[in-house]
Structures are given as C-alpha cells and as structure tokens.
Design a protein around this motif. Structure first.
Motif: not given
Length: 375
Positions: A109-130
C-alpha cells in the motif's frame, strides 16, 4: 512466528509463494545450501517449478493450499509483494514466516509505505491522498505540476499511474479512481534513478552496492553497478537502507529505489520486500548474490560482509529481445546469459537478463548499445 530460535539446517524445506524468476533464483541459492524447496503458484509451468522439489498449483490467496505448504515447510518466504497478507496471517500459527507480514502490508500500500518512511525520517516526494475527483484539484494546488496520480495498490513497471503535466491530463487519469483510493505525488526532476539491496537476519544487516538504473517505458533496462555517483551520496543511500532494514527487523533482502536530483537531494521512491531486478548483477559480481543473502537471512544464518569484486552492467531481456539476444551467445563469450524458462514470450515481459562484469563501465555500455538488440 518471525524469529527462528536457531539457524535452519540443510535438509529443511523452504516454501516459496510465487513461482517467477525471482523464486527460481532463490531456489538455486537454497539448493546450493542444502535445502529442499517447494513452490506455490497457479501456473503449472512457472519458472520456479522447473527446479523446485514440489509444486502446489493454487492461487496465492488459497488458504487451504497455503496450509498444505506450511505443513510441508520449515519456513515460508515470498518472491513478490502481491501475496495476500490475510492468507499468510491465517497460516502463521502453522509455519515460520521470517519476513513476517507487516513488511508485506506496508509495501503493498503506497500510503502505508509513505507513512512508514515518514515515521523513520526518510525523505519522500510531497504527496496527497486522493479519495474522490474533488480531492485532486486541492492536491494539485498544493503540489503543483508535473505530478503523478497512482493507485495505492497493485502497480508495477509503470502500471496504475498517470503523469499529469496540465489540467487537460486530468480526464484520462480519472479511470484510476474507479480502482479505489489513489495518491498524488510530485514528479521529482531526478538526474539518476538509484537502488540498493539490503539484507538482514533480524540482528545483522548488510548493504550491497548502490546501483544506477536506466528505465525504458517504465521497465528496468540496465543496471550499472556501482552507480556513477559521489561517495557522499553512496554513504547516504547506505545509511537510509540500514535505517529502513533495522526499522523492519529485516529477514531476507529488501530493494530500495531512490531518485537523485541534480542538487544532490535523495528521495526514496519505493520499497520491494524481496530480491529485485536491479540486484541480479550480484550473482556474478559479488561474494554472495542477493538470492544467497535472502536465503541466509530467512534461515537465520550469519550474513558476513558483502563485497563486490568487479564492476558490472546488467541488461534485461524482454520478449522483443529474445531472438536477437540468443544470437549474441556465440559472439559474447564473457557475457553471462540468464533465461528464465517462461513458456510464453511476450513484448515487455522479462524473459531473462545478461550480466557483464567489466573493468570499464563506459566501454561495456557502448558494447551493449552496439549490438542493436535493445534499439
């Protein structure tokens, strides 16, 4: 169950869910180490079944079939991320699944993946849930063009996504929303696409080389190992990989894809909870392959230090390249040819790969280009 109390010994059976080329190469490593291997896959002619000890022909979410595999295996692993988390959870009491299912759920799940990365202070592209079409304009106002609309589940090799450059692109992208919740993310103007394989046994974690990937039509074309990047970029990618591996208590291998911008910024794009196409060069160029490391990791064997003893270029063989690539076999004695044994050749389908170990990356890239196979 996740952790094995002691290393898995030769003679034990490893069950693999998924019978593609990754499973086949996992099996080759497992057999070298003395393990028996079973596979579960719906295709009677899947590549892994050609060399596995037994094959359960069933869908990946067939709980009864998974229970049979669990009874016949000491551990179960998976070779791709679109395996049913619910089905695997159902058989957890019957068999050890060293990778666990949390990592699988996150990477599905891309949203779960992004949440996991953010929680570990990993830089990802800006995003929004649609969730609905009305969400898109607000997201675009915040993120801006160009951007990418992606399904949250099931996409690979560029499938399940649309690149949006202007308002007129929105209409064609709306079909994705019929598939469910999507995410909109900024399109990063990258200079290079990088990836790294990281291996773990739950306690010890090792990284392979940072590599450079060249894609065509959203499918990996070439991998250059190591990547042609500054040493400080290499160190940062390795640091990111180890942070992620430790956060997941990784057993086996994990592929991490990243974007490198002209200014030197790094953005993690995607995680793959298993061996990865860009890690195939490790078979010939390293002291252990990504498949060896995966089997060692899920078997609670020590990993040892990973080292690459030769530069290498890996190039994929898609369906449209098979015939011409076969003509190269008699011409390129130093090239390593891998064909996966798939029973149907299709355009865009990964049918094999070639690895060239080399002291001169640029010369080898020119040699590959000169064959005209990949024009």
């Amino acid at each position: 169950m996740i952790n094995l109390s002691k290393p898995l010994m030769p003679g034990a059976t490893i069950g693999i869910v998924g019978g593609g080329q990754l499973g086949k190469m996992m099996t080759m490593s497992a057999k070298k180490m003395g393990f028996h291997v079973g596979v579960l896959d719906p295709s009677e002619t899947c590549p892994t079944a050609q060399i596995a000890d037994w094959h359960i022909v069933a869908e990946y979410d067939d709980i009864l079939a998974l229970e049979e595999m669990a009874r016949r295996s000491a551990v179960i692993t998976y070779e791709f991320e679109n395996v049913s988390v619910e089905a695997l959870n159902a058989v957890l009491p019957l068999c050890n699944i060293p990778q666990g299912t949390d990592m699988l759920a996150i990477t599905q799940d891309r949203l779960l993946e992004k949440s996991f990365l953010e929680a570990n202070n990993i830089v990802i592209a800006p995003y929004a849930t649609i969730i609905s079409p009305t969400d898109i304009q607000d997201a675009i106002d915040s993120i801006g063009y160009p951007c990418v609309l992606k399904t949250t589940r099931g996409g690979y090799d560029g499938k399940g996504q649309y690149v949006l450059h202007e308002t007129s692109d929105l209409a064609t992208s709306m079909s994705l929303l019929r598939l469910g919740t999507c995410e909109l993310e900024a399109l990063i103007p990258f200079e290079k696409e990088l990836s790294i394989m990281v291996a773990g046994n739950g306690q010890d974690y090792q990284t392979f080389s940072v590599v450079e990937n060249i894609h065509r039509n959203n499918i990996l074309h070439e991998t250059i190992a190591p990547a042609r990047i500054a040493s400080e970029v290499t160190k940062e990618v390795e640091r990111i990989a180890l942070v992620i591996a430790k956060a997941l208590e990784l057993h086996g291998v994990l592929g991490i894809e990243l974007f490198l911008t002209k200014s030197g910024s790094l953005y993690v794009n995607e995680l793959a909870p298993r061996p990865h196409n860009s890690g195939h060069y490790t078979i010939e160029a390293c002291n252990m392959s990504q498949f060896d490391a995966h089997i060692r990791g899920i078997s609670s064997w020590p990993l040892g230090e990973v080292s690459q003893f030769s530069k290498a270029v890996m190039v994929n063989i898609l369906g449209e390249h098979v015939a011409l690539s076969e003509k190269l076999i008699s011409q390129k004695a130093d090239w390593q040819f891998h064909y996966y044994g798939k029973n149907q050749t299709k355009k865009g389908r990964k049918m094999g790969h070639i690895t060239v170990t080399t002291p001169d990356i640029e010369k080898t890239l020119e040699e590959i280009e000169a064959t005209k196979v990949w024009d």
